[in-house]
Design a protein around this motif. Sequence first.
Motif, PDB file in Angstrom:
ATOM      1  N   TYR A 161     -16.423   3.594   1.357  1.00 50.57           N
ATOM      2  CA  TYR A 161     -16.155   5.032   1.579  1.00 50.57           C
ATOM      3  C   TYR A 161     -17.381   5.408   2.761  1.00 50.57           C
ATOM      4  CZ  TYR A 161     -13.511   5.081  -2.846  1.00 50.57           C
ATOM      5  OH  TYR A 161     -12.821   4.847  -3.910  1.00 50.57           O
TER       6      TYR A 161
ATOM      7  N   ARG B 105     -10.688  -1.088   2.274  1.00 49.62           N
ATOM      8  CA  ARG B 105     -10.539  -1.918   1.157  1.00 49.62           C
ATOM      9  C   ARG B 105     -10.766  -3.557   1.343  1.00 49.62           C
ATOM     10  NH1 ARG B 105      -7.201   1.240  -2.821  1.00 49.62           N
ATOM     11  NH2 ARG B 105      -7.004   3.287  -1.932  1.00 49.62           N
TER      12      ARG B 105
ATOM     13  N   GLU C 271      -8.144  -6.404  -5.188  1.00 48.87           N
ATOM     14  CA  GLU C 271      -8.923  -5.658  -4.542  1.00 48.87           C
ATOM     15  C   GLU C 271     -10.304  -5.596  -5.239  1.00 48.87           C
ATOM     16  OE1 GLU C 271      -9.548  -0.825  -3.666  1.00 48.87           O
ATOM     17  OE2 GLU C 271      -7.540  -1.577  -3.481  1.00 48.87           O
TER      18      GLU C 271
ATOM     19  N   LYS D 291     -14.154  -0.852  -2.497  1.00 46.86           N
ATOM     20  CA  LYS D 291     -13.731   0.143  -1.604  1.00 46.86           C
ATOM     21  C   LYS D 291     -14.982   0.513  -0.720  1.00 46.86           C
ATOM     22  CE  LYS D 291      -9.970   2.249  -4.442  1.00 46.86           C
ATOM     23  NZ  LYS D 291     -10.286   1.290  -5.818  1.00 46.86           N
TER      24      LYS D 291
ATOM     25  N   SER E  88      -4.674   0.849  -6.159  1.00 44.15           N
ATOM     26  CA  SER E  88      -5.582  -0.446  -6.116  1.00 44.15           C
ATOM     27  C   SER E  88      -4.724  -1.580  -7.052  1.00 44.15           C
ATOM     28  CB  SER E  88      -6.745   0.116  -7.180  1.00 44.15           C
ATOM     29  OG  SER E  88      -7.570   1.236  -6.586  1.00 44.15           O
TER      30      SER E  88
ATOM     31  N   HIS F  29       0.872  -1.129  -0.032  1.00 48.75           N
ATOM     32  CA  HIS F  29       0.021   0.030  -0.060  1.00 48.75           C
ATOM     33  C   HIS F  29       0.897   1.280  -0.015  1.00 48.75           C
ATOM     34  CE1 HIS F  29      -3.768   1.452   0.320  1.00 48.75           C
ATOM     35  NE2 HIS F  29      -3.762   2.100   1.412  1.00 48.75           N
TER      36      HIS F  29
ATOM     37  N   VAL G 222     -10.553   5.039   3.543  1.00 49.72           N
ATOM     38  CA  VAL G 222     -11.275   4.015   2.683  1.00 49.72           C
ATOM     39  C   VAL G 222     -10.890   2.830   3.416  1.00 49.72           C
ATOM     40  CG1 VAL G 222     -11.561   3.137   0.452  1.00 49.72           C
ATOM     41  CG2 VAL G 222     -11.043   5.632   0.739  1.00 49.72           C
TER      42      VAL G 222
END
Length: 887
Positions: A599, A498, A594, A597, A541, A470, A496
Amino acid sequence: MSRSGSDGGGEVEVKRVFIGAGCNRVVNNVSWGACGLAAFGAQNAVVIFCPQTAQILTTLPGHSASVNCTQWFPSAKFAFKAKHLERHYLLSGDADGTIILWELALLSGKWRHVLKVPESHKKGVTCFTGIMVSETVAIFASTSSDGTVHVWEVTFPSTNEGDCRLLSLESLSVGSKPMVALSLAELPGNTEHLVLAMGGLDNKIHLYCGKRTGKFIHACELKGHTDWIRSLDFSLPIWTNGEAKNILLVSSSQDRGIRVWKMALRGFSGNYLGAIRKEGISLASYIEGPVFVAGTSSYQVSLESLLIGHEDWVYSVEWQPPTVAAGEGIAHQPQSILSASMDKTMMIWQPEKTSGIWMNVVTVGELSHCALGFYGGHWSANGDSILAHGYGGSFHLWKNVGVDFDNWQPQKVPSGHFAAVADIAWARSGEYLLSVSHDQTTRIFAPWQHEATSLSGGDSWHEIARPQVHGHDINCATIIQGKGNHRFVSGADEKVARVFEAPLSFLKTLNHAISQKSGFCEDLQLGVQILGANMSALGLSQKPIYVQEAENETADRNGSDSYDTLETIPDAVPVVLTEPPIEDQLGWHTLWPESHKLYGHGNELFSLCCDHRGNLVASSCKAQSATVAEIWLWQVGSWKAVGQLHSHSLTVTQMEFSYDDKLLLSVSRDRQFSVFNIEKTGTTDEISYQLLAKQEAHKRIIWACSWNPFGHEFATGSRDKTVKIWAVENQSSVKPLLTLPLFKSSVTALSWVGLDSKKNNGLLAIGMENGLIELWSLSINRTGDGNIAVLGATAAPVARLDPVMCHASAVNRLAWRNPEKNEDFSSMQLASCGADNCVRVFDATSHAIVDKNLANCNFGPEETSIRDTAAEEEKKCILPRLARWQS
């Protein structure tokens, strides 16, 4: 092993199973000793690992700041003097200037804190150098960013009962530009005099000469490098015609160059002019440097060779350790130099036999997309292996397996995080352990069934995947429980969360790792169409690589050369691993794709948890107001936000669902806990929730909480050094049951595991800010009538782990492995992670707790100590090498 003196006789035996840790990202941090073990610093812990088995053996607590450098006595260079030594010693220096000396008893494998060097540096220690002048006497020097160099003599005891004696020989002030590289040697033909080379920020190599009793004086300067000196290493004296008249010094710099300097004994200073007769014309004779005098002898310094080949800073150079020919007592110095550079390569340099020109004969390196390369390289004592440590906190080991010619092949090494480990979670059935860290990676550790190298005789643990790489520090993660593919959610220093899903390549790798077990379902692989993942160049991502796409692309590349372009060949090629992977494979080829996400939060994610059915995920973020401190509920599958729970006014530090998933517990920096009722409404996936109870439970921040697996009781742990046990009554209120005695440090982690549901007893693991871990027996007393009510609870300590087994700084999370069906509760595994960059796994064996004679679990308050198997493990690793040297 000491035992409890309580009447019940309860005892828990804890054995260390696995330690995962990465190396601090500083130069001079690693040292490979004559005993065959390597040492390095992981945050403020000194870590010992065996390159032969790729397993970390133990960690040594004692430093309060990050460990910068280590030095063995004897080091690999002096292995020929270590054949009959029963004890080896290790120096470690930290960022506060503290220097500690440790002792390892080879036969027993036990470690001992010998002494802390007095009047050490005012700032961080940056480099050690040391030599063995005899089997019981060593001289070492240390340098620091405070601009001083200290020289010490340490005398080791010749008997088991003796103590080490330390004598300060010299303290040198080098001015405003500190030295960062040191090397110490005995002068040829004049062993009563020592030469100390130091280099640093002024681009020069400074030579100091002195007697073994001290009084070092500045002899001369060697100029040539155009940037900081990064590494220095003296060879042993070069023997010619039965005499030792020369000694070589190799230096490396940020100017990408390596220089070999020759110091030749010219004779007595009284007749120096007559002694300088050139015996022959050579290249070095035209590049002669200064002359310095030591006692009655003088030495001519000349530049022997300039080695050009690296494309970036050369951080370390090291001579191959000497060899002793059979029947001879003289150690011969091989003409071989190992260099390590930030260009991600290590090179071995040797002079050509005919011309004598130094050439690069071996190049090994890392081909990953890591931004930077190696901080240092080291030889094994017998010269058949080389070890590098890199920017990613990783190790890289190559071994020469060739018989008639060199054939350097990569080997397995220990691995782990190189920054604080924030959270851990066990897989649904305990097949592996997932950890997240502030080093911005997510890693998976698992026992590899095929490996027979485990020192304890069981499975050998390794890092088998790195699902997430990341761009932010990762703070929390949770495995999604329930059926279906392996999935987890992680939260980092971004707003966020993930969601990641296991690709087919990982499932097949996991199948190889646990192939001895029948519990793994291969049918899970049938529905997975994603082979692996690829990191996009300009984003965070991780994009999926589908099985069909990968097959088509492979066919295209095989059918036509026109497809071999950067645009069509993916950077990441997912691989199925049939043996524990090395760093190159982990860093790029084991990513998970991934899938979603999440949010909604207004600040950095801080805590995550999942219910036990795999239906809901709860998340929280850093907060300083009630509006931001809300807990979000996410529906697994659709990943819709189905609730925002309001209760706290500051950051929610941990959350956990009760084992029947009816209640959600949260604790916060606002010193309060909250219990929410969570219900599924009707046949739809909608849920309803309400706040059942909210209470200020502690005087300071509450860091941790954990539910009783057999009921609605829970524990909370706080910075106020207390652990409290609570019970939820009638789904409406919470009452306190018990407060454990005050601990010596803040409580930062809790994990409760059940042992016997009929007796309502279990074990509570407690982790503290000082790194220590304790196990307490808890028994909940309930009424037996129809209206079950909690009457009270009893608790007693059953194990306090040895500090050597524990973390060297704060424990961030504890987690008991999910017990499999029909599994014996008397033997369980506990995982922990901490601010010392370490992930640890322990075996806890407790036959006494589930014994029928202990109906009330009323253990005495006495401490039950632990049998630490580190001694046996290190003994198995060390003794084979020791026997080989003695033979």
